[in-house]
Design an enzyme around this catalytic site. Sequence first.
Site, short mmCIF file in Angstrom:
data_model
loop_
_atom_site.label_atom_id
_atom_site.label_comp_id
_atom_site.label_asym_id
_atom_site.label_seq_id
_atom_site.Cartn_x
_atom_site.Cartn_y
_atom_site.Cartn_z
N HIS A 81 45.86 -59.28 -7.40
CA HIS A 81 46.40 -57.55 -7.34
C HIS A 81 48.18 -57.73 -7.67
CE1 HIS A 81 42.97 -55.18 -7.32
NE2 HIS A 81 42.98 -55.64 -6.33
N HIS A 86 49.73 -53.99 -5.21
CA HIS A 86 50.07 -54.75 -5.13
C HIS A 86 50.75 -55.37 -3.62
CE1 HIS A 86 53.53 -52.44 -6.05
NE2 HIS A 86 52.81 -52.47 -7.57
N ASP A 99 47.99 -62.78 -10.45
CA ASP A 99 46.59 -62.58 -11.31
C ASP A 99 46.93 -63.22 -12.69
OD1 ASP A 99 45.88 -60.86 -9.56
OD2 ASP A 99 46.08 -59.13 -10.78
#
Length: 200
Positions: free
Chosen positions: A152, A61, A157
């Site tokens: 991510h 991330h 997302d």
Amino acid sequence: MNPASWPSLLVVDVDVDGTTRPDLVEVAALPIREGQPDKTTGGAWLTRPNRPVTFPAAKIHGLTNDVLRDKPTWEEVADEVHDFLGAAWIRAHNAHVDYRVLTAHLPKWEPAGVLDSLRLAKATFPNLPGYSLDALISRVQPDLSEAPAQRHRATFDAFATAQLLIAMAGHYDTRDQLVAAAVLPGLPGAPEPARDPTLW
């Protein structure tokens, strides 16, 4: 069905520090209003975990210890997140994971229901080779031109998951049909099992 008919729906995504019994490092909650994701009223929180972010998690991330160094702790934002989530229905991809992490951090939080886009996708698009978020984005081709951050990250997302929900909702005539396809047994909002009329 038209997602605009849903009374209150938040698409939620979380990122964690990668440790056992993980700490949250990002929470995103994106309302769907009038059938569209509403970024103007979305909520997003970055938090500094109690333990260092692991390298594998940061590699996914991008939220490194340096990025999070000056962010508030979870305890400093927990009440704000709790109030923002309220008692809305939430929707997430592989939702039991996000729900489990959130309830561990918000023990008094009680959503009206939890829709799982992974379960919904398997019912809507049977026989796909995979049901990851990337696989579904490839299958549905939603418009992600306004998605914040990058893949991510929780904000991206959540936006992508919202667009997928809107696309998949069109395959169902009623909200009850969508709930039956999308809510995992045991999670809030799951339909009650049919009672056997021969039993007391």
